[in-house]
Design a protein around this motif. Sequence first.
Motif, PDB file in Angstrom:
ATOM      1  N   SER A 123       0.872  -0.971   0.111  1.00  0.00           N
ATOM      2  CA  SER A 123       0.045  -0.103  -0.082  1.00  0.00           C
ATOM      3  C   SER A 123       0.823   1.115   0.099  1.00  0.00           C
ATOM      4  O   SER A 123       0.636   2.100  -0.756  1.00  0.00           O
ATOM      5  N   ARG A 124       2.055   1.249   0.765  1.00  0.00           N
ATOM      6  CA  ARG A 124       2.859   2.365   0.758  1.00  0.00           C
ATOM      7  C   ARG A 124       3.474   2.735  -0.629  1.00  0.00           C
ATOM      8  O   ARG A 124       3.634   3.934  -0.968  1.00  0.00           O
ATOM      9  N   ARG A 125       3.865   1.575  -1.478  1.00  0.00           N
ATOM     10  CA  ARG A 125       4.382   2.036  -2.596  1.00  0.00           C
ATOM     11  C   ARG A 125       3.296   2.567  -3.880  1.00  0.00           C
ATOM     12  O   ARG A 125       3.510   3.143  -4.734  1.00  0.00           O
ATOM     13  N   LEU A 126       2.030   2.457  -3.456  1.00  0.00           N
ATOM     14  CA  LEU A 126       0.834   2.678  -4.283  1.00  0.00           C
ATOM     15  C   LEU A 126       0.520   3.887  -4.162  1.00  0.00           C
ATOM     16  O   LEU A 126      -0.309   4.559  -4.983  1.00  0.00           O
ATOM     17  N   VAL A 127       0.826   4.721  -3.184  1.00  0.00           N
ATOM     18  CA  VAL A 127       0.247   5.960  -2.890  1.00  0.00           C
ATOM     19  C   VAL A 127       1.499   7.068  -2.734  1.00  0.00           C
ATOM     20  O   VAL A 127       2.482   6.779  -2.779  1.00  0.00           O
ATOM     21  N   ASP A 128       1.264   8.444  -2.844  1.00  0.00           N
ATOM     22  CA  ASP A 128       1.907   9.474  -2.693  1.00  0.00           C
ATOM     23  C   ASP A 128       2.673   9.791  -1.266  1.00  0.00           C
ATOM     24  O   ASP A 128       3.641   9.994  -1.056  1.00  0.00           O
ATOM     25  N   GLU A 129       1.676   9.524  -0.367  1.00  0.00           N
ATOM     26  CA  GLU A 129       1.829   9.984   1.055  1.00  0.00           C
ATOM     27  C   GLU A 129       1.574   8.758   2.087  1.00  0.00           C
ATOM     28  O   GLU A 129       0.066   8.435   1.793  1.00  0.00           O
ATOM     29  N   PHE A 130       2.076   8.242   3.026  1.00  0.00           N
ATOM     30  CA  PHE A 130       1.868   6.984   3.697  1.00  0.00           C
ATOM     31  C   PHE A 130       2.251   7.573   5.129  1.00  0.00           C
ATOM     32  O   PHE A 130       3.331   7.678   5.531  1.00  0.00           O
ATOM     33  N   ASP A 131       1.214   7.167   6.089  1.00  0.00           N
ATOM     34  CA  ASP A 131       1.714   7.494   7.652  1.00  0.00           C
ATOM     35  C   ASP A 131       0.938   6.304   8.423  1.00  0.00           C
ATOM     36  O   ASP A 131      -0.261   6.025   8.164  1.00  0.00           O
ATOM     37  N   LEU A 132       1.735   5.463   9.320  1.00  0.00           N
ATOM     38  CA  LEU A 132       1.160   4.680  10.059  1.00  0.00           C
ATOM     39  C   LEU A 132       1.605   4.923  11.497  1.00  0.00           C
ATOM     40  O   LEU A 132       2.692   5.523  11.866  1.00  0.00           O
ATOM     41  N   ASP A 133       0.521   4.893  12.245  1.00  0.00           N
ATOM     42  CA  ASP A 133       0.743   5.250  13.672  1.00  0.00           C
ATOM     43  C   ASP A 133       0.031   3.981  14.515  1.00  0.00           C
ATOM     44  O   ASP A 133      -1.033   3.803  14.394  1.00  0.00           O
ATOM     45  N   SER A 134       0.957   3.234  15.040  1.00  0.00           N
ATOM     46  CA  SER A 134       0.481   2.165  15.910  1.00  0.00           C
ATOM     47  C   SER A 134       1.206   2.009  16.938  1.00  0.00           C
ATOM     48  O   SER A 134       2.462   2.371  17.056  1.00  0.00           O
ATOM     49  N   GLU A 135       0.598   1.468  18.153  1.00  0.00           N
ATOM     50  CA  GLU A 135       1.316   0.586  19.196  1.00  0.00           C
ATOM     51  C   GLU A 135       0.449  -0.425  19.782  1.00  0.00           C
ATOM     52  O   GLU A 135      -0.739  -0.309  19.982  1.00  0.00           O
ATOM     53  N   PRO A 136       1.270  -1.405  20.704  1.00  0.00           N
ATOM     54  CA  PRO A 136       0.326  -2.453  21.050  1.00  0.00           C
ATOM     55  C   PRO A 136      -0.638  -1.987  21.989  1.00  0.00           C
ATOM     56  O   PRO A 136      -0.397  -1.038  23.063  1.00  0.00           O
ATOM     57  N   GLY A 137      -1.677  -2.441  21.974  1.00  0.00           N
ATOM     58  CA  GLY A 137      -2.840  -2.082  22.972  1.00  0.00           C
ATOM     59  C   GLY A 137      -3.743  -0.612  22.566  1.00  0.00           C
ATOM     60  O   GLY A 137      -4.623  -0.331  23.382  1.00  0.00           O
ATOM     61  N   ARG A 138      -3.266  -0.308  21.753  1.00  0.00           N
ATOM     62  CA  ARG A 138      -3.718   1.309  21.289  1.00  0.00           C
ATOM     63  C   ARG A 138      -4.417   1.278  19.886  1.00  0.00           C
ATOM     64  O   ARG A 138      -5.077   2.201  19.269  1.00  0.00           O
ATOM     65  N   GLY A 139      -4.125   0.161  19.168  1.00  0.00           N
ATOM     66  CA  GLY A 139      -4.907   0.085  17.706  1.00  0.00           C
ATOM     67  C   GLY A 139      -3.904   1.015  16.821  1.00  0.00           C
ATOM     68  O   GLY A 139      -2.783   1.072  16.895  1.00  0.00           O
ATOM     69  N   THR A 140      -4.713   1.072  15.609  1.00  0.00           N
ATOM     70  CA  THR A 140      -3.567   1.429  14.386  1.00  0.00           C
ATOM     71  C   THR A 140      -4.634   2.738  13.623  1.00  0.00           C
ATOM     72  O   THR A 140      -5.732   2.354  13.421  1.00  0.00           O
ATOM     73  N   VAL A 141      -3.636   3.415  13.237  1.00  0.00           N
ATOM     74  CA  VAL A 141      -4.166   4.522  12.042  1.00  0.00           C
ATOM     75  C   VAL A 141      -3.205   4.417  10.901  1.00  0.00           C
ATOM     76  O   VAL A 141      -2.085   5.071  11.035  1.00  0.00           O
ATOM     77  N   VAL A 142      -3.725   4.493   9.597  1.00  0.00           N
ATOM     78  CA  VAL A 142      -2.952   4.341   8.469  1.00  0.00           C
ATOM     79  C   VAL A 142      -3.827   5.477   7.806  1.00  0.00           C
ATOM     80  O   VAL A 142      -4.789   5.392   7.435  1.00  0.00           O
ATOM     81  N   THR A 143      -2.846   6.515   7.338  1.00  0.00           N
ATOM     82  CA  THR A 143      -3.251   7.438   6.355  1.00  0.00           C
ATOM     83  C   THR A 143      -2.533   7.462   5.207  1.00  0.00           C
ATOM     84  O   THR A 143      -1.423   7.561   5.307  1.00  0.00           O
ATOM     85  N   VAL A 144      -3.311   7.299   4.126  1.00  0.00           N
ATOM     86  CA  VAL A 144      -2.696   7.507   2.970  1.00  0.00           C
ATOM     87  C   VAL A 144      -3.411   8.739   2.035  1.00  0.00           C
ATOM     88  O   VAL A 144      -4.390   9.020   2.091  1.00  0.00           O
ATOM     89  N   THR A 145      -2.344   9.220   1.124  1.00  0.00           N
ATOM     90  CA  THR A 145      -2.840  10.143   0.146  1.00  0.00           C
ATOM     91  C   THR A 145      -2.268   9.805  -0.994  1.00  0.00           C
ATOM     92  O   THR A 145      -1.189   9.569  -1.439  1.00  0.00           O
ATOM     93  N   LYS A 146      -3.187  10.088  -2.415  1.00  0.00           N
ATOM     94  CA  LYS A 146      -2.995   9.926  -3.437  1.00  0.00           C
ATOM     95  C   LYS A 146      -3.272  11.343  -4.206  1.00  0.00           C
ATOM     96  O   LYS A 146      -4.477  11.591  -4.223  1.00  0.00           O
ATOM     97  N   TRP A 147      -2.380  11.860  -4.978  1.00  0.00           N
ATOM     98  CA  TRP A 147      -2.646  13.009  -5.752  1.00  0.00           C
ATOM     99  C   TRP A 147      -2.945  12.962  -7.329  1.00  0.00           C
ATOM    100  O   TRP A 147      -2.533  11.808  -8.003  1.00  0.00           O
ATOM    101  N   THR A 148      -3.541  13.705  -7.925  1.00  0.00           N
ATOM    102  CA  THR A 148      -3.993  13.748  -9.258  1.00  0.00           C
ATOM    103  C   THR A 148      -2.559  14.235  -9.893  1.00  0.00           C
ATOM    104  O   THR A 148      -1.708  14.816  -9.203  1.00  0.00           O
ATOM    105  N   ARG A 149      -2.599  13.580 -11.151  1.00  0.00           N
ATOM    106  CA  ARG A 149      -1.197  13.978 -11.832  1.00  0.00           C
ATOM    107  C   ARG A 149      -1.396  15.002 -12.598  1.00  0.00           C
ATOM    108  O   ARG A 149      -2.375  15.200 -13.467  1.00  0.00           O
TER     109      ARG A 149
END
Length: 139
Positions: A113-139
């Motif tokens: 997924s990280r390779r398919l998008v322009d911006e990738f952010d992963l925020d996670s830690e055990p016991g707290r869950g995960t948030v993944v934010t991705v952005t793809k821009w028009t060309r």
Amino acid sequence: MSHPPTRNAVEELAITSNDEVVIVRQKVRASAIELGFSLVDQTKIVTAASELARNTLVHAGGGHARIETVQNATRRGLRLVFSDSGPGISDLKLALTDGWSSGGGLGLGLSGSRRLVDEFDLDSEPGRGTVVTVTKWTR
């Protein structure tokens, strides 16, 4: 001077079943078409959305997806946020390694997924869950 992205349409979707993974994929595709993404970029963002929605379901037992259109000074894009209250990821570096899988899958989820998008952010830690934010821009 850089301008922060302006946010437009936002859609919140629950991910609690395979059917809802399909709905996320359909909504992302519709948004990408509406924004004028090329067919290749539509495929990339839809594939990333599908992988991340599946991860949310399989590894965390479900969560939420937020689909929003964003705009900066020069272009428009899609920002997708996948969040859950699951077990979290203890080793982020390992989880982003190509081919690594904790769930017996193909191991394409996060690193692919990280390779398919322009911006990738992963925020996670055990016991707290995960948030993944991705952005793809028009060309």
